[in-house]
Motif scaffolding. Structure first.
Motif, PDB file in Angstrom:
ATOM      1  N   LEU A   1      -1.090   7.122   1.999  1.00  0.00           N
ATOM      2  CA  LEU A   1      -2.151   7.932   2.595  1.00  0.00           C
ATOM      3  C   LEU A   1      -3.314   8.253   1.656  1.00  0.00           C
ATOM      4  CD1 LEU A   1      -2.196  10.492   5.348  1.00  0.00           C
ATOM      5  CD2 LEU A   1      -3.337  11.075   3.205  1.00  0.00           C
ATOM      6  N   PRO A   2      -3.075   8.711   0.431  1.00  0.00           N
ATOM      7  CA  PRO A   2      -4.245   9.049  -0.395  1.00  0.00           C
ATOM      8  C   PRO A   2      -5.166   7.856  -0.667  1.00  0.00           C
ATOM      9  CG  PRO A   2      -2.242  10.020  -1.309  1.00  0.00           C
ATOM     10  CD  PRO A   2      -1.811   9.090  -0.205  1.00  0.00           C
TER      11      PRO A   2
ATOM     12  N   ALA B   1      -5.527   5.172   1.588  1.00  0.00           N
ATOM     13  CA  ALA B   1      -6.058   4.631   2.841  1.00  0.00           C
ATOM     14  C   ALA B   1      -6.977   5.604   3.567  1.00  0.00           C
ATOM     15  CB  ALA B   1      -4.904   4.246   3.766  1.00  0.00           C
ATOM     16  N   PHE B   2      -6.799   6.873   3.288  1.00  0.00           N
ATOM     17  CA  PHE B   2      -7.556   7.939   3.939  1.00  0.00           C
ATOM     18  C   PHE B   2      -9.004   7.883   3.460  1.00  0.00           C
ATOM     19  CE2 PHE B   2      -8.208  12.589   4.619  1.00  0.00           C
ATOM     20  CZ  PHE B   2      -7.691  12.666   5.903  1.00  0.00           C
ATOM     21  N   GLU B   3      -9.923   8.197   4.352  1.00  0.00           N
ATOM     22  CA  GLU B   3     -11.349   8.169   3.975  1.00  0.00           C
ATOM     23  C   GLU B   3     -11.675   6.847   3.276  1.00  0.00           C
ATOM     24  OE1 GLU B   3     -13.421  10.944   4.646  1.00  0.00           O
ATOM     25  OE2 GLU B   3     -15.037  10.855   3.196  1.00  0.00           O
ATOM     26  N   ASN B   4     -11.234   5.766   3.861  1.00  0.00           N
ATOM     27  CA  ASN B   4     -11.442   4.455   3.258  1.00  0.00           C
ATOM     28  C   ASN B   4     -11.509   3.395   4.357  1.00  0.00           C
ATOM     29  OD1 ASN B   4     -11.771   2.648   1.193  1.00  0.00           O
ATOM     30  ND2 ASN B   4      -9.614   2.561   0.597  1.00  0.00           N
TER      31      ASN B   4
ATOM     32  N   PRO C   1      -8.850   4.013   8.652  1.00  0.00           N
ATOM     33  CA  PRO C   1      -7.946   5.121   8.349  1.00  0.00           C
ATOM     34  C   PRO C   1      -7.440   5.844   9.599  1.00  0.00           C
ATOM     35  CG  PRO C   1     -10.195   5.758   7.836  1.00  0.00           C
ATOM     36  CD  PRO C   1     -10.235   4.305   8.235  1.00  0.00           C
TER      37      PRO C   1
END
Lengths: 344, 344, 344, 344
Positions: A192-193, A195-198, A235
């Motif tokens: 998650l860290p 893939a998030f905002e990506n 995301p």
């Protein structure tokens, strides 16, 4: 009918279980897992508490599974289904494979893109994009359920290719997928860290759904089609949006394009035509078997741009597999697939 | 230098403030807001607590603002900057407009796409895509800071167009943007429950960044370029990924493409070349002024696919504006723009 | 039965429609909207394409609606339902109100927290937390469907309070909600760029679900209970997690706590007991009417910590309303509520 | 000063690099990684392209690292730092450990919660919650940088405990963290499709930050404090919100509470007091070293509720470590920590 799922612990297997929980004619017999044999499915997926509590069995029990099943869904990484399909061939059980093994008419294409020899080249598998191959699916013993990107991309372009409305050398497919499409296996890219905002593209000019899209379009066109296909990771968990570009042939008007879509899909329940100017959104299909389509004419450039939205785990995998199941067993095609999308 | 921000409460104004908080040569004089005159900026943006506590002033005070400022950043919806630019013309204050008013050489193009008359057509504005127009920016009185999609899209294609490597009629730009690009104004489409777990295209064949991209590419090509441009909304706050497709001209090899990128951008600090086969990701640029570029040759189709990632609010807006500020005032171009991207 | 929804365009109305689309006994008669009268519901919610295409009617048609309906769901902001309830009283139509108007036995409490006079104080409404008030719901004419936070919080604490296992002055409820709980109305706090990658508390010591929780717990306890309740906004669309803390009375052992949960909920289909040490997760309930419960004994501090997860729009609103509908009309309680949660 | 980072490839090491990239007095000497020795840091973290291109070295080179460094940041899982700290003791290099090894005055507490023997029990480490222990940090050779939950939770409660305003047996800490707090190691719980649109608690009554919070509060109180601490995972990358509950002692008024906060933190740059009634939000601190505090008096229950927001990787890890570095080396405490939060 009696149903077993070979490879029940991945997202595709899980989604089959979710859908079949409301299918009035399907009785779940066996669920398999090699790595978690013996575990209960609701310990692996606690959301299934009150729905399923079967213990997972091992593929070593295949004979027993086949004897007690009318149909096998195979939800395994490529390479396994063709081994199983070969073994169970002629034993009266139908197979719906959600992987790639049976998707190619020409096994040489499979061998080139998947880089392993095909062990069951004489199988008479039918490509299960239901709306285009329904009649063949009806009597098939092995159905090759299409890939997620593939479903979204073929459905956008089929009316245009079939009716010879576009320049076949001009096709570009730019697809965006939620991360469940990459499966449940762990990978830094899907942490998650990370893939998030990506957003990023991957496998440009090399994704294995490319030849699958080309095979279907070529068949519709009556000549070889080659496309540029670029997948992207978005995301979110579920959903694919496929944006397809092609140059209209001279003289093709907007209303001709409209007619092509309505002629091919006007009677298809699971294809919702938003019309010319329509904007499909993945969220409108979430949890359902719909493919939403909208198309646009760019008069400045002479291109048609078609957008499709699906839920990658439903119309892009388990939902279409159940749709095929219904066709194969003579049931109403919507059986078990009547849920409205989950919004918001 | 003394800096004022006209329209300080939108995301672009906010981002200018964030960046300028670490700019050693910029002194903030006035921040304006018509709707919230008198409010303190850190009551509107509490994250600025300990950085800024100015009260917002009204544009009615423009004379005073101009008298006390060396440069105005204008971060207003289109239509306002040209009024202000006309008024302050000749008063010795430089203008960096982050909106569309001054972006078009031919104001008829502006009038066609923005549907209002241009009130300051004789302005000698310079288009502020710094890497391509640096020398003109250096002496400009009015800089038209490019749009976010525009920046990402022109930078991907410039080396190819400039060196005549691609078929100019074959360009397709498929762009994906986080939702901050749509601003702080409320809209159902950007309401979290609607935008979350959702992807969709919008303004197909009609987005106003299209003519802006075409203007720059045409200039580089020496002939009119027309493109298909499709923007998409992605469920994240910041970041644009622009995936660009074009057909390579006969005989253009991969190494010729490589050279074109290195020749144009090899010395550019803010353009990070990931090389052939590279995959830019928006997250790697978040909060920074970088544009990451990677390119791919699809030999099966003869296309080149170039991907750019930027932070839409930085290289796509406020960061590039500060880069231009530095150029205009003779400062080291990176001043105030030295933060590493925020990851993860 | 014939069902009408008063206020069909908010998320609660939408969710009722989603659930009722698979309810075999419910026939949708009228959907109302004051602001969008005449519009078709699937133009407002395109995901309902193929499910509903009714035009929205106006509340001015209430007489006709009542005449043609067996039950009204009211999904309006507080203050409206009591006007409607009063008007239709005695006309044979049942009412399920998803707002706050009928939730308080003592209308003075309502008036204090909602700050408007109650116009229908003599209504004999039943509080529709089905598991606790099922018998009364069965014969009710007006059911006050509980709030979302309320449902999650009462269900966690009821076994402890009812069996006098905890110090009633020690209760702290810390709740986390997805943003759909705040409705479809636009608000800067719920604008994606603001809400994304963000968590915050709101309405500390003042949220209107507090007296509702206290009313139910006081009734179970037989004495007045006062609690600290803190709601938080979480960057997701659906789901509530409620973490509840209380001090165990002397001599209360872990197994006594276990028994209290099993005794009260052991036969309840929609309450899934994950047991002592269990960790509910909102995602495991998404799209379903389940409330998952897990409890923990903190021997160091003498506290019991109970966690509940629900889908705020289902068990926290529309799902429980349909559960109540089923009870009121003598149907099997799960009717229309048999979907498995949507995961991942 | 010359700085080396032992364990540079996790998120804490990465964040140190991000911050130190703008620290005028820090020179990066060595970065270590056991699993990726030899790789370049910007191949592991491509966002560092143009900032760092060092190759990672192995801990086997510790002697050389120590000889060339003035300070070591240790960003390794617990158990390793005490081995290193013991080895380098007396060699003139300062140590800032971002793990747990040196956080406990009583190593028996460490051994009980971390379940391994402490190999360096006679180390004179200082607990590096800078605002509370600044003077000791100034001359420390080993600083134990606090945990992320710990920092947020101690800072909320310190003024209340120190001034004897609350019942020490009544403390409940309910904390919510983004997923970067769990590190870069892969885990199904943090796989995006699992973590997205999901909230859950974990390690109830057993999280290892509990004794760390209790140690600091006990020291402030002058007597043993025992708390209930519950951590939750929130679907975002960065940020911790800590909501703390305690019962006010008789006669403690709101203004006494206000004074306690202002007296302790009024001069602290990195603690931003939002005041009574204030609502901290994690997003307002993102990328910065701030801890935002707001407090609320619940007169109905006699409780005080204090909320803290931090960026878990900055004030909760690398930022506070740099703050300690500055204190230890006699620099202005904000050096390298002057970036404004990244919003939206």
């Amino acid at each position: 009918m009696r149903v077993s799922i070979i490879g029940a612990t991945g997202y595709t297997g899980e989604e089959l279980l979710r859908i079949l929980a409301n299918h009035p004619a399907a009785e779940i017999k066996y669920l398999t897992s090699e790595s978690q044999t013996g575990a209960k499915i609701d310990s692996i997926y606690p959301h299934f508490n009150h729905f399923y509590d079967q213990a997972l069995v091992n593929l070593a029990d295949l004979d027993k599974i086949v004897a007690d099943s009318d149909v096998l869904f195979i939800a395994l990484p490529h390479g396994h289904a063709m081994e199983i399909g070969k073994k169970v061939s002629g034993q009266g059980v139908k197979v719906i494979d959600l992987g790639a093994d049976y998707r190619f008419k020409d096994t040489a294409v499979y061998e080139k893109w998947y880089k392993i020899p095909h062990v069951h080249p004489d199988a008479k598998a039918v490509y299960g994009l239901t709306e285009l191959y329904r009649e063949a699916v009806r009597t098939a013993d092995i159905v090759a359920n299409p890939g997620c990107y593939t479903t979204a991309s073929i459905l956008t372009l089929a009316p245009l290719v079939k009716n010879k409305l576009i320049d076949l050398t001009s096709i570009v497919v730019d697809a965006k997928s939620g991360i469940s499409g990459a499966g449940r296996g762990l990978n830094l890219t899907h942490h998650l860290p990370e893939a998030f905002e990506n957003v990023k593209a991957y496998n440009i000019a090399g994704h294995r759904h490319t030849p699958e899209i080309e095979q279907a379009l070529s068949e519709l066109a009556g000549s070889q089609v080659v496309i540029s296909f670029t997948p992207h990771l978005i995301p979110m968990s579920r959903g694919i949006l496929s944006t397809c570009y092609a140059r209209l042939l001279d003289g093709v008007t907007a209303s001709v394009v409209d007619e092509a879509f309505h002629a091919l899909y006007g009677q298809e329940y699971f294809i919702r035509l938003l019309g010319r100017g329509g904007y499909p959104a993945t969220k409108n299909t979430r949890g359902s078997n719909f493919c939403d389509l909208g198309w646009h004419i760019d008069t400045r450039t002479g291109r048609v741009i078609v957008v499709a939205a699906i839920d990658n785990l439903v119309k892009g995998a388990a939902g279409q597999a159940v749709q095929n199941l219904n066709v194969m067993f003579g049931l109403e095609e919507r059986t078990g697939l009547t849920q409205a999308p989950l919004y918001p």
